[in-house]
Design an enzyme around this catalytic site. Sequence first.
Site, short mmCIF file in Angstrom:
data_model
loop_
_atom_site.label_atom_id
_atom_site.label_comp_id
_atom_site.label_asym_id
_atom_site.label_seq_id
_atom_site.Cartn_x
_atom_site.Cartn_y
_atom_site.Cartn_z
CG ASP A 296 -0.84 -1.40 1.47
OD1 ASP A 296 -1.74 -1.98 0.51
OD2 ASP A 296 -1.78 -1.37 2.72
CD GLU B 37 -8.80 -3.19 -0.89
OE1 GLU B 37 -9.34 -3.40 -0.04
OE2 GLU B 37 -7.44 -4.37 -1.43
#
Length: 325
Positions: A36, A206
């Site tokens: 991420d 997401e």
Amino acid sequence: MKISSVCLIFFLFIGHLAAQQPRMSGNPIIKGWYADPEGTIFGNQYWIYPTYSAPYDEQVFLDAFSSPNLVDWQKHPRIIDTSAVKWAHRAMWAPAIVKKDNHYFLFFAANDIQHSDQEGGIGIGISDRPDGPYKDYLGKPLLNKFHHGAQPIDQFVFHDKDGRYYLIYGGWGHCNIARLKDDFTGFLPFKDGIVFKEITPEDYVEGPDMFVRHGKYYFMWSEGGWGGPNYRVAYAMADSPFGPFKRIGVILKQDPHVATGAGHHSVIKIPGKDEWYIVYHRRPLGETDANHRVTCIDRMYFDARGFIVPVKITREGVAERDLSK
């Protein structure tokens, strides 16, 4: 034995060629299991703020990495951890960072809350240095409720060209946008009185990201399951940060000859240049542990119509790029 003049010339020529070849970053660009990644530039330094990729109960801190050239990276360990954020206990995820008024604001999700009555959500750390240490800015989450079905995770802070700041976030297949107060202590309602607007495009899961190029708003997100091989990044374009965003297609995905699970990215633009990089995580071939993710970087290009050219994930990474030159 003397080396002949021909051999000497040959070796000098080979050395000259080697000197002309740019140094490459290689992929992954940082050591360890990290996912991420939030990539950005502060001054003449590149920065990456990733999730420490481990079981949730071990995700109790965040590290950062800096580089002058995309090749040589310095680790800044534990720029924030749960000892500085009393309400955070686990699952510190997906940092997002902005510099404002000589302070650095580090947004993060914590605790992986499953409903609005649980403690956790999206918080903010503050520091006067990009490498921290960061302290809890609010003493509580900025956002700790579910709105429109969006889990409060995977926050991205978008600074629009009019100076306004927006929080774009959401897991569980829903994405919201909300306007931040100037001091980041909360949110301002839109003209219609709504605070959280849903902007979820088709197939969104997401990991939202947004940037502006040539007057167009590019909205990007991750699809598929983060633990599987088909994690990927898709995008849409619109004339405002509120959309509507119609899915155009996938621009980042696995290559079974290089790596799997390529997704949850961020974008770096070289100041003053139409030069773009995509920073993302992926899973090395043969790895079956969902948390065995590494942070990588590759170039990102646009075609003549402004569409993003699908990214080729590489082992070589990108060429050295010194921001001070």
